[in-house]
Write a protein that holds these residues in place. Sequence first.
Motif, PDB file in Angstrom:
ATOM      1  N   ILE A   1       0.836  -1.199   0.000  1.00  0.00           N
ATOM      2  CA  ILE A   1       0.000   0.000   0.000  1.00  0.00           C
ATOM      3  C   ILE A   1       0.872   1.251   0.000  1.00  0.00           C
ATOM      4  O   ILE A   1       0.581   2.231  -0.698  1.00  0.00           O
ATOM      5  CB  ILE A   1      -0.942  -0.011   1.212  1.00  0.00           C
ATOM      6  CG1 ILE A   1      -1.965  -1.147   1.069  1.00  0.00           C
ATOM      7  CG2 ILE A   1      -1.674   1.323   1.353  1.00  0.00           C
ATOM      8  CD1 ILE A   1      -2.848  -1.321   2.278  1.00  0.00           C
ATOM      9  N   GLY A   2       1.950   1.222   0.763  1.00  0.00           N
ATOM     10  CA  GLY A   2       2.879   2.346   0.778  1.00  0.00           C
ATOM     11  C   GLY A   2       3.490   2.599  -0.596  1.00  0.00           C
ATOM     12  O   GLY A   2       3.659   3.753  -1.018  1.00  0.00           O
ATOM     13  N   ALA A   3       3.803   1.512  -1.322  1.00  0.00           N
ATOM     14  CA  ALA A   3       4.369   1.666  -2.665  1.00  0.00           C
ATOM     15  C   ALA A   3       3.360   2.300  -3.612  1.00  0.00           C
ATOM     16  O   ALA A   3       3.707   3.188  -4.408  1.00  0.00           O
ATOM     17  CB  ALA A   3       4.808   0.301  -3.194  1.00  0.00           C
ATOM     18  N   VAL A   4       2.098   1.868  -3.533  1.00  0.00           N
ATOM     19  CA  VAL A   4       1.062   2.448  -4.391  1.00  0.00           C
ATOM     20  C   VAL A   4       0.855   3.925  -4.069  1.00  0.00           C
ATOM     21  O   VAL A   4       0.730   4.760  -4.971  1.00  0.00           O
ATOM     22  CB  VAL A   4      -0.260   1.672  -4.238  1.00  0.00           C
ATOM     23  CG1 VAL A   4      -1.388   2.361  -4.994  1.00  0.00           C
ATOM     24  CG2 VAL A   4      -0.099   0.242  -4.727  1.00  0.00           C
ATOM     25  N   LEU A   5       0.814   4.252  -2.779  1.00  0.00           N
ATOM     26  CA  LEU A   5       0.639   5.648  -2.390  1.00  0.00           C
ATOM     27  C   LEU A   5       1.828   6.501  -2.822  1.00  0.00           C
ATOM     28  O   LEU A   5       1.661   7.667  -3.222  1.00  0.00           O
ATOM     29  CB  LEU A   5       0.443   5.738  -0.866  1.00  0.00           C
ATOM     30  CG  LEU A   5      -0.852   5.144  -0.328  1.00  0.00           C
ATOM     31  CD1 LEU A   5      -0.893   5.257   1.192  1.00  0.00           C
ATOM     32  CD2 LEU A   5      -2.068   5.841  -0.941  1.00  0.00           C
ATOM     33  N   PHE A   6       3.029   5.940  -2.758  1.00  0.00           N
ATOM     34  CA  PHE A   6       4.220   6.671  -3.203  1.00  0.00           C
ATOM     35  C   PHE A   6       4.127   6.974  -4.699  1.00  0.00           C
ATOM     36  O   PHE A   6       4.416   8.094  -5.155  1.00  0.00           O
ATOM     37  CB  PHE A   6       5.472   5.869  -2.897  1.00  0.00           C
ATOM     38  CG  PHE A   6       6.751   6.518  -3.355  1.00  0.00           C
ATOM     39  CD1 PHE A   6       7.274   7.604  -2.666  1.00  0.00           C
ATOM     40  CD2 PHE A   6       7.408   6.058  -4.488  1.00  0.00           C
ATOM     41  CE1 PHE A   6       8.444   8.215  -3.081  1.00  0.00           C
ATOM     42  CE2 PHE A   6       8.576   6.667  -4.913  1.00  0.00           C
ATOM     43  CZ  PHE A   6       9.104   7.742  -4.213  1.00  0.00           C
TER      44      PHE A   6
END
Length: 316
Positions: free
Chosen positions: A157-162
Amino acid sequence: MTTLRQQVNALFDHDLPSNLGGRLISGFVGLLIIVNVFSVVLESVESLRVKHFETFWWIEQVSTAVFAIEYLLRVWSAPDRVSGRFRAPLAGRLRYASRPFALVDLIAILPAILGMLGADDLRVLRLLRLLRMLKLTRHSTAFTMVWDVFREEAQSIGAVLFILVITLIMSGSIMYMLEGDAQPEVFSSIPAAIWWALVTLTTVGYGDMVPVTVWGKLFGGLVAIVGVCTLALFSGLLTVSFMDQLRMRREQYRSLLRTGMASGQMHQRDAQAMEKLGTNLGVPRRDAEAMVDQALAGGPCPHCGQAMPHDAQTAK
């Protein structure tokens, strides 16, 4: 012989087997939260607030008193939690008080504390009172599953938000370059253009900022397509993870069911307890009942097709 603190802990500790007292308290608190939320919503209507002022006042006072007593009892009995993480009398209670659910309980009584301190902004106090709805998440299996999904997929999820943040900044900057001269009052700066990028990527499309140049329109269409793909990626990630959580909970329940059947005998009350355990693990009640029935009958599991233990006898 159990102490008073241990008896109180048995009412609130979800790691212990459920009991009638704990279920009654949970039901009463849940009902009170719902009544309180409706009270806050209706109180915002001026005519209703004037006409039923005393009723709203009593609902708030009773709610605050109940939530405060519940919070103090939870903190007081924290050292007796079966998990053993809060054993120290002072440090353990402070550690428990810093946990998310304990902070939610504190927020529930915060409006009354701020009122006593002289806070008079009704909008802020009303918002804090509405946050009491978060207390319902303590008793929600669905919320627990969603929380587990976010915890397990935090890195993805952090990668997608980044990627989303990078796309926002780049899209806003490019659109500012393309539309800044044609619409200096609309695309007046990169932050203003980033607002357009956010609305476009999330496919909301307010229409307050629209490109008028040919290159701006072409780029705007590209950003809209990227937004659809990004949201599809994010929702797909959450959906797959949620289904994985449900599958793992079913596997866990199936394993517990096999362990329970290994003794060779299961009473009717034990079968009911296993069905309730399945519900607590997030397994749909219908599936839990079907798995218990199949286990008692010695038939295959309705989900995996594997044979369930059949050497058990049910004692009515």
